[in-house]
Write a protein that holds these residues in place. Structure first.
Motif, mmCIF file in Angstrom:
data_model
loop_
_atom_site.group_PDB
_atom_site.id
_atom_site.type_symbol
_atom_site.label_atom_id
_atom_site.label_comp_id
_atom_site.label_asym_id
_atom_site.label_seq_id
_atom_site.Cartn_x
_atom_site.Cartn_y
_atom_site.Cartn_z
ATOM 1 N N VAL A 4 2.473 1.803 0.566
ATOM 2 C CA VAL A 4 1.849 0.962 1.599
ATOM 3 C C VAL A 4 2.893 0.482 2.605
ATOM 4 C CG1 VAL A 4 0.500 -1.127 2.054
ATOM 5 C CG2 VAL A 4 0.131 0.161 -0.058
ATOM 6 N N THR A 5 2.514 0.533 3.895
ATOM 7 C CA THR A 5 3.348 -0.068 4.942
ATOM 8 C C THR A 5 2.526 -1.156 5.644
ATOM 9 O OG1 THR A 5 2.650 1.420 6.715
ATOM 10 C CG2 THR A 5 4.498 2.139 5.317
ATOM 11 N N LEU A 6 3.190 -1.918 6.487
ATOM 12 C CA LEU A 6 2.496 -2.983 7.218
ATOM 13 C C LEU A 6 1.405 -2.433 8.133
ATOM 14 C CD1 LEU A 6 5.433 -5.379 8.185
ATOM 15 C CD2 LEU A 6 3.520 -5.871 6.646
ATOM 16 N N THR A 7 1.529 -1.193 8.546
ATOM 17 C CA THR A 7 0.503 -0.590 9.407
ATOM 18 C C THR A 7 -0.850 -0.609 8.730
ATOM 19 O OG1 THR A 7 2.117 0.876 10.465
ATOM 20 C CG2 THR A 7 -0.206 1.507 10.624
ATOM 21 N N GLU A 8 -0.908 -0.150 7.478
ATOM 22 C CA GLU A 8 -2.182 -0.094 6.748
ATOM 23 C C GLU A 8 -2.722 -1.495 6.473
ATOM 24 O OE1 GLU A 8 -0.100 3.432 6.637
ATOM 25 O OE2 GLU A 8 0.565 1.753 5.374
ATOM 26 N N VAL A 9 -1.839 -2.409 6.105
ATOM 27 C CA VAL A 9 -2.272 -3.779 5.796
ATOM 28 C C VAL A 9 -2.837 -4.458 7.038
ATOM 29 C CG1 VAL A 9 -1.528 -6.053 5.007
ATOM 30 C CG2 VAL A 9 -0.581 -3.993 3.937
#
Length: 339
Positions: free
Chosen positions: A167-172
């Protein structure tokens, strides 16, 4: 009170169709009675025919606070003339001033423009035709369905990446953004439901079906990724106050959940609340204990049955259930991502 299907609304519709105009005050508080002069004491139950007939007289009609009784008719209203008003016609100017001075709901029906306008305090709202509201509500439902479909896919993708620890901040931030947008559209549809009254039952049923568990899942995403868990309510309130344009900025969404990166490609790890909530018969206190003990989802997934058994509220049977549940969830989300 003034939604379609109510006695009062039927009476207002009769007046509107007859193009007679009317001025109606709902409430008999001391503040209201101070601006009432003269008139006839009616003190009868409200029904559409009576309201229509009494509206033929020039004066205002006073209803009880619950809008179930007609108290006075053909009254003269004398609000303070220094109260500023945006209205032009004498009936509407009086209605707005009475609403501001008393804080009660005042209804003005325009004889010339064929409109029903509600005044309460400093607020003003024009009642629209049921057909117009239904058309707008159905259009909003179609938009909500499209946005919800995109959000569901983003959640499936997030779940798969959580199991893969990618997971990266993009998905979150994308999920947080989409959840806020979906909630915003749902709030707009709720306003249409209030205006539609009994006519809005089907719209409300579709809204409830589309929004089932959406806000709860969005809350769990925040619990998983917020840097400062104590800011949860503050973050929710701030997101709900943002405009659509502000929500489109993923970096701004990133900052509100506590991160200040130069890039959204920074790797993050979930605490595990959302995935664990999907396991049947796993109470929230037990989930809290698991997160407190193992700190993040990867540690929980990697824990042995013996290690899970050591957590308060988890016995050997529940530990096996958690391991099996996580395994099934992993298989399901990885499959769903490729469908």
């Amino acid at each position: 009170m003034v939604a379609p299907g109510t006695v009062l609304y039927e009476g207002l519709e009769n007046i509107l169709r007859a193009r007679t105009g009317a001025l109606i005050v709902i409430g008999d508080t001391d503040k209201v009675m101070k601006v009432v002069d003269g008139g006839y004491h009616i003190n009868a139950d409200l029904n559409p025919a009576s309201l229509y007939e009494l509206a033929k007289m020039d004066g205002a009609i006073i209803l009880s606070s619950d809008a179930k009784k007609i108290l006075l008719a053909n009254t003269h209203l004398t609000p303070d003339s220094i109260i500023p008003t945006r209205e032009t016609g004498s009936r509407h100017r009086t209605a707005e001033r009475v609403a501001i001075q008393t804080g009660e709901l005042v209804i003005a029906i325009s004889q010339r423009r064929n409109l029903i306008t509600l005044f309460k305090g400093n607020e003003r709202h024009v009642l629209r035709d049921v057909g117009t509201i239904l058309a707008k509500a159905n259009q909003a439902l179609q938009t909500l369905e499209k946005y919800k479909s995109v959000l569901d896919q983003a959640l499936v993708n997030l779940s798969a990446l959580e199991f893969e620890d990618l997971v990266t901040l993009t998905e979150v931030c994308t999920v947080v953004q989409r959840t806020a947008m979906v909630s915003r559209i749902a709030k707009e549809i709720e306003q249409y439901v209030y205006e539609l009254g009994n006519e809005g039952r089907l719209v409300n049923m579709q809204l409830e079906e589309l929004m089932f568990d959406t806000e709860a899942e969005g809350l769990l995403v925040l619990k998983d990724y917020l840097l400062n868990y104590d800011n949860l309510e503050k973050v929710q309130e701030e997101l709900s106050s943002w405009t659509y344009e502000e929500l489109l900025d993923l970096l701004a969404v990133c900052k509100i959940i506590g991160y200040s990166p130069q890039s959204l490609d920074v790797a993050v790890t979930p605490r595990g609340y959302r995935i664990l909530k999907k396991i049947p018969k796993l109470p929230l206190p037990v989930i809290e204990n698991l997160v407190r003990r193992f700190e993040d989802l990867q540690n929980i997934v990697g824990a042995s049955i013996e290690e899970l058994d050591e957590v308060e509220g988890i016995g050997e049977v529940r530990a096996k259930s958690i391991k099996d549940g996580l395994r099934r969830l992993r298989e399901q989300v990885l499959l769903d991502r490729h469908i």
